[in-house]
Design a protein around this motif. Structure first.
Motif, PDB file in Angstrom:
ATOM      1  N   ASP A 113     -14.781  73.059  28.096  1.00  0.00           N
ATOM      2  CA  ASP A 113     -14.366  71.812  28.079  1.00  0.00           C
ATOM      3  C   ASP A 113     -15.371  70.271  28.131  1.00  0.00           C
ATOM      4  N   VAL A 114     -15.968  70.815  29.130  1.00  0.00           N
ATOM      5  CA  VAL A 114     -17.422  69.481  29.425  1.00  0.00           C
ATOM      6  C   VAL A 114     -18.670  69.004  28.384  1.00  0.00           C
ATOM      7  N   GLN A 115     -18.478  70.632  27.534  1.00  0.00           N
ATOM      8  CA  GLN A 115     -19.330  70.765  27.354  1.00  0.00           C
ATOM      9  C   GLN A 115     -19.685  69.875  25.522  1.00  0.00           C
ATOM     10  N   GLN A 116     -18.827  69.322  25.522  1.00  0.00           N
ATOM     11  CA  GLN A 116     -17.999  68.107  24.726  1.00  0.00           C
ATOM     12  C   GLN A 116     -18.838  66.558  24.810  1.00  0.00           C
ATOM     13  N   ILE A 117     -19.114  66.590  26.101  1.00  0.00           N
ATOM     14  CA  ILE A 117     -19.466  65.297  26.367  1.00  0.00           C
ATOM     15  C   ILE A 117     -20.942  64.674  25.560  1.00  0.00           C
ATOM     16  N   PRO A 118     -22.266  65.816  26.049  1.00  0.00           N
ATOM     17  CA  PRO A 118     -23.390  65.292  25.750  1.00  0.00           C
ATOM     18  C   PRO A 118     -23.849  64.634  24.090  1.00  0.00           C
ATOM     19  N   SER A 119     -22.382  65.195  22.842  1.00  0.00           N
ATOM     20  CA  SER A 119     -22.241  65.346  22.029  1.00  0.00           C
ATOM     21  C   SER A 119     -21.427  63.549  21.729  1.00  0.00           C
ATOM     22  N   PHE A 120     -20.246  63.622  22.518  1.00  0.00           N
ATOM     23  CA  PHE A 120     -19.649  62.609  22.413  1.00  0.00           C
ATOM     24  C   PHE A 120     -20.810  60.992  23.223  1.00  0.00           C
ATOM     25  N   LEU A 121     -21.275  61.197  23.525  1.00  0.00           N
ATOM     26  CA  LEU A 121     -22.076  60.312  24.583  1.00  0.00           C
ATOM     27  C   LEU A 121     -23.357  59.894  23.628  1.00  0.00           C
ATOM     28  N   PRO A 157     -27.805  56.160  28.498  1.00  0.00           N
ATOM     29  CA  PRO A 157     -27.256  54.053  29.125  1.00  0.00           C
ATOM     30  C   PRO A 157     -26.111  53.593  28.792  1.00  0.00           C
ATOM     31  N   GLN A 158     -25.826  52.518  29.687  1.00  0.00           N
ATOM     32  CA  GLN A 158     -23.951  52.064  29.683  1.00  0.00           C
ATOM     33  C   GLN A 158     -23.172  52.986  29.423  1.00  0.00           C
ATOM     34  N   SER A 159     -23.284  53.809  29.334  1.00  0.00           N
ATOM     35  CA  SER A 159     -22.517  54.866  29.537  1.00  0.00           C
ATOM     36  C   SER A 159     -21.889  55.443  31.808  1.00  0.00           C
ATOM     37  N   PHE A 160     -20.505  55.869  31.411  1.00  0.00           N
ATOM     38  CA  PHE A 160     -19.600  55.431  32.571  1.00  0.00           C
ATOM     39  C   PHE A 160     -18.630  56.725  32.698  1.00  0.00           C
ATOM     40  N   PHE A 161     -18.967  57.838  34.234  1.00  0.00           N
ATOM     41  CA  PHE A 161     -18.056  58.533  33.879  1.00  0.00           C
ATOM     42  C   PHE A 161     -16.899  57.985  35.778  1.00  0.00           C
ATOM     43  N   PHE A 162     -14.917  58.576  35.039  1.00  0.00           N
ATOM     44  CA  PHE A 162     -14.708  58.499  35.983  1.00  0.00           C
ATOM     45  C   PHE A 162     -14.118  59.489  36.265  1.00  0.00           C
TER      46      PHE A 162
END
Length: 344
Positions: A113-121, A157-162
């Motif tokens: 589920d979280v492995q998609q984060i790097p490609s998204f960013l 840069p300019q990435s945020f995690f909520f």
């Protein structure tokens, strides 16, 4: 989230003020944890903040009618989103390509589920920010937590995690040490009333304890509440187990626990009635019936409350449902008989 995201956050004025100041000073932490009870607006606040970060036409204004993060009784100018640009509209519909929302579909949030984060960013974008929103962050399994930790430690840069959680203690300690925790409290009764339909009954507002999800649940339990209270008051009449018919009225373990919860609230209200603290009573519409039991001693009431605590443990431990409630009835009748003998 399938439904449209509301662009109005009610309550939590101090949190809203702190977020606005961080936005205006451009010192918003890159990783935030929105923690607190469920149903108080944590997720709504996170989405509103995403809208504030991604708005294409940010303006300075004193008009608070269209605030995504409205500030009440705040005289300073506020840095707010316009609510009209394409970015604001897509966020309101949960269709923004600049916001990645992750939630659990099974019992946990897995590594996949979280492995998609790097490609998204890493995707090229003209957006002012990229936002990863993780709902129920306590569901992150160890592998997913470790993977997320590495990204949060060295964010682009300019990435945020909520991160949103009602059980922050279950989140990995290393992750908690790298995010700024924003603690939410329950909503006030005034705010809860504002967010509720006009036909919402007062006992629902009182019983919800400042949580919208609990309020919605109570609306669906109106009939069960009536059954629970009728059953409780019948115990004090000279009736047998067969006349009360526990088996037909209780039916299953989930319903048994809800009935027990209403009983616990009822005894709490009777204790408050004895102390003449009527303003704190939840089930005010039942005061006349409660007055019929308020003459019982504090010792008796405390004994029954203690027994109900034991009942809750028994019901959660697969104890026989009917026997559990019959035992309570026996205790009530025995304690009343013993109390009567003492008075003689």
């Amino acid at each position: 989230m399938k439904n449209m995201i509301s662009n109005i956050v009610k309550g939590h004025n101090l949190i809203q003020s702190q977020i606005h100041q961080a936005l205006k000073s451009k010192r918003l932490p890159h990783a935030l944890l929105f923690s607190g009870p469920s149903g108080v607006g944590k997720k709504k606040m996170a989405w509103a903040l995403a809208q504030s970060l991604l708005c294409e036409k940010k303006i300075l204004t004193k008009d608070s009618n269209n605030l995504a993060l409205p500030l009440q009784d705040h005289k300073e100018e506020n840095y707010i989103p316009c609510n009209n640009c394409f970015s604001c509209s897509s966020i309101l519909k949960n269709q923004s390509e600049h916001v990645l929302c992750i939630s659990y579909e099974t019992l946990q949030i897995r590594l996949s589920d979280v492995q998609q984060i790097p490609s998204f960013l890493s995707l090229q974008s003209f957006a002012k920010a990229k936002i990863v929103l993780i709902d129920s962050a306590e569901k992150l399994n160890p592998q997913a937590s470790n993977f997320l930790l590495k990204i949060i430690e060295e964010p682009p840069p300019q990435s945020f995690f909520f991160l949103i959680s009602s059980n922050p203690s279950q989140i990995s300690l290393t992750i908690r040490s790298r995010v700024q925790n924003i603690r939410f409290s329950s909503l006030s009764e005034k705010i809860l009333k504002e967010l509720s339909p006009q036909d919402t009954e007062s006992w629902m507002i009182q019983g919800a304890r400042g949580r919208l999800d609990m309020l919605e649940n109570l609306k669906q339990q109106k009939e069960l509440r009536s059954i629970a209270f009728d059953l409780f008051f019948e115990i004090f009449k000279n009736k047998s187990f067969f006349e009360l018919n526990f088996k037909e009225k209780i039916q299953n373990r989930s319903k048994a626990l809800e009935i027990l919860r209403f009983w616990q609230e009822l005894l709490r209200d009777i204790r408050l009635l004895k102390l003449n603290c009527r303003e704190y009573i939840i089930h005010g519409d039942k005061i006349k019936k409660m007055e019929g039991l308020s003459h019982f001693s504090t010792e008796l009431l405390d004994l029954w409350i203690k027994k109900m605590i034991e009942m809750e443990w028994e019901l959660n431990s697969n104890f026989d449902l009917i026997l559990c409630f019959e035992n309570f009835m026996i205790l009530v009748k025995q304690s009343l008989k013993s109390n009567l003998n003492k008075l003689r």
